[in-house]
Scaffold this active site. Structure first.
Site, PDB file in Angstrom:
ATOM      1  N   LEU A 189      -3.013  20.361   5.204  1.00  0.00           N
ATOM      2  CA  LEU A 189      -2.529  21.714   5.451  1.00  0.00           C
ATOM      3  C   LEU A 189      -1.231  21.668   6.267  1.00  0.00           C
ATOM      4  CD1 LEU A 189      -5.862  23.625   6.267  1.00  0.00           C
ATOM      5  CD2 LEU A 189      -4.461  23.824   4.216  1.00  0.00           C
ATOM      6  N   GLU A 190      -0.340  22.616   6.001  1.00  0.00           N
ATOM      7  CA  GLU A 190       0.915  22.681   6.749  1.00  0.00           C
ATOM      8  C   GLU A 190       0.605  23.084   8.198  1.00  0.00           C
ATOM      9  OE1 GLU A 190       1.811  27.185   4.945  1.00  0.00           O
ATOM     10  OE2 GLU A 190       3.017  25.482   4.337  1.00  0.00           O
ATOM     11  N   GLY A 191       1.594  22.822   9.073  1.00  0.00           N
ATOM     12  CA  GLY A 191       1.413  23.282  10.451  1.00  0.00           C
ATOM     13  C   GLY A 191       1.531  22.206  11.506  1.00  0.00           C
ATOM     14  N   ARG A 192       1.545  20.905  11.116  1.00  0.00           N
ATOM     15  CA  ARG A 192       1.707  19.875  12.142  1.00  0.00           C
ATOM     16  C   ARG A 192       3.164  19.811  12.574  1.00  0.00           C
ATOM     17  NH1 ARG A 192      -3.109  19.428   8.994  1.00  0.00           N
ATOM     18  NH2 ARG A 192      -4.726  18.574  10.390  1.00  0.00           N
ATOM     19  N   PRO A 246       0.811  -1.204   0.000  1.00  0.00           N
ATOM     20  CA  PRO A 246       0.000   0.000   0.000  1.00  0.00           C
ATOM     21  C   PRO A 246       0.853   1.266   0.000  1.00  0.00           C
ATOM     22  CG  PRO A 246      -0.911  -1.551   1.562  1.00  0.00           C
ATOM     23  CD  PRO A 246       0.344  -2.151   1.050  1.00  0.00           C
TER      24      PRO A 246
END
EC number: 5.3.2.-
Lengths: 61, 61, 61, 61, 61, 61
Positions: E9-12, E2
Site C-alpha cells: 500500500l502507498e504511504g511509506r 535475486p
C-alpha cells in the site's frame, strides 16, 4: 487485455484449473466490461516450501 | 535496470532461449537507451494447462 | 502467448516506448517462433526511489 | 499486505528458504511498519538457462 | 540475481523505503548467500482501492 | 493463499473494481476450494501507451 497472474499452492486437479480459468474469466468480463478473448490467465503453482506467511514457511505450519 | 519477465509456454530449445535473451536485450538496449549489463531477463515456462485464453485452457484448445 | 512484463525507471519518451514494444516483439517473434499477435507487452515505470540495487535506493546513488 | 515475490536461481536448501522467509519478513515488519501476518512471500526458483544478464544466459557464463 | 518485487500500500516515507531496501537486501545476502550487488528490489505502491482481501476492497474496510 | 495480480488498462470505476474483487474472489473460492480470506487480489492499472499488442502500442491503435 486484462492479464491475470494467479500464484497458488500446487495440488489442484486439471478440472479445477479448467473451472478456475472459466469462472475467473466470466467474473472479469462481467465486471471489467471486456470481451472474453481479451482475458489472459497465467496459473503458477508452488510447493508449500516456497510460500511464506508471517515469516514461516507453509511447509512448517 | 530494466527487469524483463517473460512468461511463455514450455517447449523452446536451449538455443531458442539463448537467442531470445540475446535479441530482447539488444532490442531494449537500442530503444530504452541503457547498457546491456543493466538488463535482467527472467524466463518462466508453463504447461498448456496453466494458460487460459477467453476462459478456456490452452490444453483444451 | 508470451506475456512480457518490463519494469524500468520512468523517463522514456512515447516514441522510445513505441520502438521498445516494436523491437522486443520482433525479437520474440523471431526467436520464440510465435506470431506477433501472440505477444503482449506490459511496461511498468517506476521512480528512482522505488528501485534498490545492492541495498541502496537508485535515488541515493 | 506487502506481497513479496522473490525470483532466484534454484539450488538453495530448505533451511536457507526457511531463514530467507523469516529474515525478509522481519526486515519488512521493521521498516514498513506492518504486522508479520500481513506479509506474504512467494519464492520462485529458476534454472540458469532461464536467467539472462547483459544478453547472455547464466548457464553460458 | 535475486529479483525482489514488493507490492504494498502507498504511504511509506522515503526513509522507510530506504531502510526497507537496505534491510531486505541484508536479509537476502545473509540467507541466500549472494553478494549485495546481485540483489535488485522493485517497490510498487498501490492505493487501497487496488487491493482486495477476502473479496473486499481495502478502501471499503 | 492464491495471490492474484490483475494488470489492466486504466479507466474502470471504483464500483467496477469493487465488483471485480468480489466476483473474482468468489470464482477462486468456488473452483480452487479455498476460504475467501486466503485470496489476495492486486489491481494494477496502466495507460494505453504502456500496453503493446502485436508490436504496436494500444495508444496507437
Amino acid at each position: 487485455m486484462p492479464v491475470v497472474q494467479i500464484d497458488m499452492l500446487e495440488g489442484r486437479t486439471l478440472e479445477q484449473k479448467r473451472q478456475l480459468v472459466k469462472k475467473v474469466t466470466e467474473a472479469i468480463v462481467e465486471t471489467a466490461n471486456c470481451p472474453p478473448d481479451a482475458v489472459t490467465i497465467i496459473i503458477r503453482e508452488m510447493p508449500k516450501e516456497h510460500l511464506g506467511k508471517a515469516g514461516v514457511l507453509r511447509s512448517d505450519m
